[in-house]
Design a protein around this motif. Structure first.
Motif, PDB file in Angstrom:
ATOM      1  N   THR A  98       3.782   4.403 -16.954  1.00 38.97           N
ATOM      2  CA  THR A  98       3.514   4.094 -15.551  1.00 38.97           C
ATOM      3  C   THR A  98       2.207   3.335 -15.430  1.00 38.97           C
ATOM      4  N   PRO A  99       2.173   2.230 -14.687  1.00 41.28           N
ATOM      5  CA  PRO A  99       0.913   1.510 -14.473  1.00 41.28           C
ATOM      6  C   PRO A  99      -0.125   2.425 -13.834  1.00 41.28           C
ATOM      7  N   SER A 100      -1.377   2.271 -14.246  1.00 42.20           N
ATOM      8  CA  SER A 100      -2.414   3.143 -13.710  1.00 42.20           C
ATOM      9  C   SER A 100      -3.750   2.416 -13.662  1.00 42.20           C
ATOM     10  N   TYR A 101      -4.675   2.976 -12.895  1.00 39.26           N
ATOM     11  CA  TYR A 101      -6.054   2.506 -12.874  1.00 39.26           C
ATOM     12  C   TYR A 101      -6.878   3.395 -13.796  1.00 39.26           C
TER      13      TYR A 101
ATOM     14  N   GLU B 221       0.586   2.134  -4.502  1.00 40.25           N
ATOM     15  CA  GLU B 221       0.227   0.780  -4.074  1.00 40.25           C
ATOM     16  C   GLU B 221       0.099  -0.171  -5.254  1.00 40.25           C
ATOM     17  N   LEU B 222      -0.362   0.312  -6.416  1.00 41.60           N
ATOM     18  CA  LEU B 222      -0.410  -0.539  -7.596  1.00 41.60           C
ATOM     19  C   LEU B 222       1.002  -0.966  -8.004  1.00 41.60           C
ATOM     20  N   ILE B 223       1.925  -0.026  -7.997  1.00 38.22           N
ATOM     21  CA  ILE B 223       3.315  -0.334  -8.351  1.00 38.22           C
ATOM     22  C   ILE B 223       3.934  -1.254  -7.300  1.00 38.22           C
ATOM     23  N   ALA B 224       3.542  -1.062  -6.042  1.00 32.54           N
ATOM     24  CA  ALA B 224       4.039  -1.937  -4.973  1.00 32.54           C
ATOM     25  C   ALA B 224       3.560  -3.372  -5.183  1.00 32.54           C
ATOM     26  N   PHE B 225       2.302  -3.536  -5.590  1.00 32.64           N
ATOM     27  CA  PHE B 225       1.788  -4.881  -5.861  1.00 32.64           C
ATOM     28  C   PHE B 225       2.600  -5.553  -6.968  1.00 32.64           C
ATOM     29  N   LEU B 226       2.911  -4.792  -8.014  1.00 32.91           N
ATOM     30  CA  LEU B 226       3.694  -5.338  -9.115  1.00 32.91           C
ATOM     31  C   LEU B 226       5.100  -5.718  -8.648  1.00 32.91           C
ATOM     32  N   SER B 227       5.656  -4.922  -7.759  1.00 33.14           N
ATOM     33  CA  SER B 227       6.971  -5.229  -7.199  1.00 33.14           C
ATOM     34  C   SER B 227       6.944  -6.551  -6.440  1.00 33.14           C
TER      35      SER B 227
ATOM     36  N   VAL C  62       0.605   0.431   0.050  1.00 37.97           N
ATOM     37  CA  VAL C  62       2.034   0.333  -0.285  1.00 37.97           C
ATOM     38  C   VAL C  62       2.791  -0.420   0.809  1.00 37.97           C
ATOM     39  N   ILE C  63       2.137  -0.631   1.938  1.00 33.88           N
ATOM     40  CA  ILE C  63       2.745  -1.378   3.052  1.00 33.88           C
ATOM     41  C   ILE C  63       3.107  -2.799   2.646  1.00 33.88           C
ATOM     42  N   VAL C  64       2.557  -3.299   1.542  1.00 31.70           N
ATOM     43  CA  VAL C  64       2.918  -4.652   1.102  1.00 31.70           C
ATOM     44  C   VAL C  64       4.408  -4.767   0.773  1.00 31.70           C
ATOM     45  N   LEU C  65       5.071  -3.634   0.578  1.00 29.89           N
ATOM     46  CA  LEU C  65       6.525  -3.659   0.345  1.00 29.89           C
ATOM     47  C   LEU C  65       7.295  -4.012   1.610  1.00 29.89           C
ATOM     48  N   GLU C  66       6.635  -3.903   2.738  1.00 28.19           N
ATOM     49  CA  GLU C  66       7.196  -4.272   4.040  1.00 28.19           C
ATOM     50  C   GLU C  66       8.565  -3.647   4.286  1.00 28.19           C
ATOM     51  N   ASP C  67       9.605  -4.457   4.491  1.00 23.84           N
ATOM     52  CA  ASP C  67      10.888  -3.882   4.901  1.00 23.84           C
ATOM     53  C   ASP C  67      11.638  -3.180   3.769  1.00 23.84           C
ATOM     54  N   MET C  68      11.050  -3.164   2.564  1.00 30.40           N
ATOM     55  CA  MET C  68      11.628  -2.351   1.497  1.00 30.40           C
ATOM     56  C   MET C  68      11.249  -0.882   1.672  1.00 30.40           C
ATOM     57  N   LEU C  69      10.263  -0.623   2.527  1.00 28.52           N
ATOM     58  CA  LEU C  69       9.862   0.751   2.821  1.00 28.52           C
ATOM     59  C   LEU C  69      10.817   1.379   3.824  1.00 28.52           C
TER      60      LEU C  69
END
Length: 211
Positions: free
Chosen positions: A1-4, A28-34, A98-105
């Protein structure tokens, strides 16, 4: 899993997300990658690479699902301590990116984010990096309370795209008003809207222009 592995990796150096450990996993990190994979899928389509388009589209879907499934308990968004997987709840704005996923949420997560912003992060300077009613909030505490241009842009655009235009406009106007009055500083006071830290930052000017 991606991590900081450190707060600096996230861009939010001393966020309260890192109070228990510097090594954490976040949705949110995983969302950015998505989102990045979605972009690569679109680019592959333009370049006529159909296999790459499918691969990246599938990765985007899987990452978005993971960002939701592994960091949402049905009521709140949380982060995880990487070493143990233990959920960790904090009052930082960072997990809400994680809001960067927008309508995928799912709608329930969209509404949770919107309600949390309205109740705890909406401020005179825009959108605070730590809930203004948090015991950890510090007006000039860097990522423990100040308002930052990158987050303002990120949330305003996502909220607008999701249809929450009233909240998006309020955040944008508060931030623009503060920069008009106090200049383009590194970050901004959530309480007064005054500029904080370095007094000349291009991302503050850029935020003003694009908002």
């Amino acid at each position: 899993t991606p991590s900081y592995y450190h707060g600096n990796d996230s861009g939010q150096d001393n966020s309260t997300c890192f109070d228990k450990s510097e090594h954490i996993e976040t949705g949110e990190l995983i969302a950015f990658l998505s989102v990045q994979c979605s972009f690569l899928s679109e680019a592959a389509e333009i370049l006529n690479y159909p296999t790459d388009k499918k691969i990246y589209a599938q990765l985007a879907k899987e990452l978005a699902e993971k960002a939701i499934k592994d960091y949402w308990d049905g009521e709140k968004i949380f982060v995880r301590l990487a070493e143990t997987g233990e959920p960790y709840y904090c009052n930082a704005l960072m997990p809400l990116r994680v809001i960067v996923l927008e309508d995928m949420l799912p709608k329930e997560i969209q509404e949770y984010i919107v309600n949390t912003i309205k109740a705890h992060h909406l401020s005179k300077g825009g959108i605070s990096s730590e809930a203004v009613d948090s015991p950890m909030f510090k007006e000039n505490g860097y990522w423990r309370g100040a308002v930052w241009a990158p987050d303002v842009i990120m949330f305003v655009y996502a909220l607008r795209n999701l249809g929450y235009t009233e909240l998006a406009d309020e955040i944008a106007e508060n931030y623009k008003n503060s920069t008009c009055k106090y200049g383009f500083s590194e970050n901004t006071s959530a309480i007064t809207g005054k500029g904080l830290r370095c007094k000349g930052y291009s991302w503050a000017a850029n935020a003003y222009q694009v908002l």
